[in-house]
Design a protein around this motif. Sequence first.
Motif, short mmCIF file in Angstrom:
data_model
loop_
_atom_site.label_atom_id
_atom_site.label_comp_id
_atom_site.label_asym_id
_atom_site.label_seq_id
_atom_site.Cartn_x
_atom_site.Cartn_y
_atom_site.Cartn_z
N PHE A 92 0.69 -1.32 -0.06
CA PHE A 92 0.02 -0.02 -0.04
C PHE A 92 0.83 1.36 0.05
CE2 PHE A 92 -2.57 -3.12 2.23
CZ PHE A 92 -3.71 -3.28 1.18
N ALA A 93 0.46 2.24 -0.72
CA ALA A 93 1.23 3.47 -0.78
C ALA A 93 1.11 4.19 0.56
CB ALA A 93 0.78 4.38 -2.02
N ARG A 94 1.86 5.14 0.70
CA ARG A 94 2.02 6.14 1.90
C ARG A 94 1.75 7.44 1.44
NH1 ARG A 94 5.08 3.24 6.05
NH2 ARG A 94 4.37 0.99 5.85
N THR A 95 1.39 8.33 2.30
CA THR A 95 1.37 9.72 2.15
C THR A 95 2.70 10.19 1.35
OG1 THR A 95 0.17 10.16 4.23
CG2 THR A 95 1.02 12.06 2.87
N GLY A 96 2.33 11.26 0.11
CA GLY A 96 3.42 11.47 -0.58
C GLY A 96 3.85 10.77 -1.59
N LYS A 148 -5.81 2.16 0.95
CA LYS A 148 -5.71 0.87 1.84
C LYS A 148 -6.98 0.23 2.23
CE LYS A 148 -2.80 -0.43 5.68
NZ LYS A 148 -1.85 -0.10 6.96
N LEU A 149 -8.07 0.91 2.70
CA LEU A 149 -9.11 0.54 3.23
C LEU A 149 -9.77 -0.16 1.99
CD1 LEU A 149 -10.70 3.46 5.19
CD2 LEU A 149 -10.07 1.05 5.96
N ILE A 150 -9.68 0.23 0.72
CA ILE A 150 -10.40 -0.62 -0.53
C ILE A 150 -9.60 -1.67 -0.87
CG2 ILE A 150 -11.86 1.66 -0.85
CD1 ILE A 150 -10.13 1.87 -3.34
N GLY A 151 -8.28 -1.49 -0.67
CA GLY A 151 -7.57 -2.92 -1.00
C GLY A 151 -6.49 -2.60 -2.25
N LYS A 169 -3.20 -1.66 -3.83
CA LYS A 169 -1.92 -1.71 -3.74
C LYS A 169 -1.15 -0.85 -4.81
CE LYS A 169 -1.43 -5.73 -0.98
NZ LYS A 169 -0.77 -7.14 -0.44
N MET A 170 -0.57 0.22 -4.73
CA MET A 170 -0.02 1.24 -5.81
C MET A 170 1.42 1.19 -5.71
SD MET A 170 -2.06 4.53 -6.54
CE MET A 170 -3.47 4.26 -7.45
N VAL A 171 2.18 0.93 -4.47
CA VAL A 171 3.58 0.72 -4.89
C VAL A 171 4.33 -0.82 -4.56
CG1 VAL A 171 3.89 2.92 -3.58
CG2 VAL A 171 3.82 1.06 -2.21
N VAL A 172 5.52 -0.80 -5.09
CA VAL A 172 6.22 -2.07 -5.14
C VAL A 172 7.63 -2.13 -4.43
CG1 VAL A 172 6.91 -3.95 -6.59
CG2 VAL A 172 5.04 -2.91 -7.11
N PHE A 173 7.53 -2.83 -3.47
CA PHE A 173 8.96 -3.03 -2.58
C PHE A 173 9.79 -3.86 -3.82
CE2 PHE A 173 11.98 -5.52 -0.48
CZ PHE A 173 12.59 -4.76 0.79
N ARG A 174 10.93 -3.27 -4.06
CA ARG A 174 11.84 -3.91 -4.76
C ARG A 174 13.35 -3.54 -4.57
NH1 ARG A 174 10.14 -3.02 -10.38
NH2 ARG A 174 8.05 -2.37 -9.78
N VAL A 175 14.30 -4.12 -4.77
CA VAL A 175 15.62 -3.88 -4.45
C VAL A 175 16.43 -3.30 -5.71
CG1 VAL A 175 17.60 -4.33 -3.60
CG2 VAL A 175 15.70 -5.25 -2.50
N SER A 176 16.95 -2.33 -5.88
CA SER A 176 17.95 -2.19 -6.87
C SER A 176 19.37 -2.22 -6.67
CB SER A 176 17.49 -0.48 -7.46
OG SER A 176 18.34 0.08 -8.44
N LEU A 177 20.13 -2.74 -7.39
CA LEU A 177 21.63 -3.05 -7.13
C LEU A 177 22.35 -1.78 -7.75
CD1 LEU A 177 21.87 -6.83 -8.11
CD2 LEU A 177 21.72 -5.90 -5.90
#
Length: 251
Positions: free
Chosen positions: A125-129, A200-203, A205-213
Amino acid sequence: MPKSKRSKLVSLTKVAKKTKEQKGAMIKELQDNAEKWKYCWLFQVGSMRNAHLKTVRKLWKDTARIFFGRSAVMAKALGTTPEEEHRLGLHQLAKQIQGQIGVLFTDTEPGEVIEWFADFQQPDFARTGNLASRTVTLPAGPVMRTHSDPPEPFPHNEEPQLRKLGLSTYMNKGVPSLHNPHELCKKGKPLTTEQAQLLKLIGEKMVVFRVSLICRWTAATGEVVQIENQPQLDSAATGGDDPEDEEMDEE
């Protein structure tokens, strides 16, 4: 006369700080690992979530060692100049440790490491900003929770919260509903606190946790190689998780 509880002073400045001994132990830990492994990688994280970073640690537990702590301490451990570097070439790595940067030691060959991290993604889920990755419009009618399978309307007792977050809802047979479509967010625009909470309440998800090398150091040669064609990370947002400190490498 007993002292009033209202007059009790509560200090807000008592924050535990890392001692010199702890920092020294962290430095030694990093240097010991620099002696042990064939490769050292620097990475950065998009949409930081400690839970997902712990998942990465768990999946690499037997074949790598991950540090995600204070950048100044990690850079000092590796050495930021040719005179101070712990091993040949490490200063080229250390000078790039700024901000929220992690360190990964492993013997796994580079091609496999790059492929693994390219595939690892965790929607969240996205956060403020955060910037909205797409436009979301709620249709007229019952306000639905899309994370349910199948989607289901919000219960009647959550209607006040929906109104508080900016929805012009009304009750229709005990179900929070909208007379007209409501544009919750617009693609490319920063999310407000209310928008992020509604998503978040409606479900949604707008962001993706990922790792950039970022780059890789090779112990055998001391060579540092910059990693190209890495995924673009989601923009920073307020209210996100702070990366866990040096203890991220425990176990």
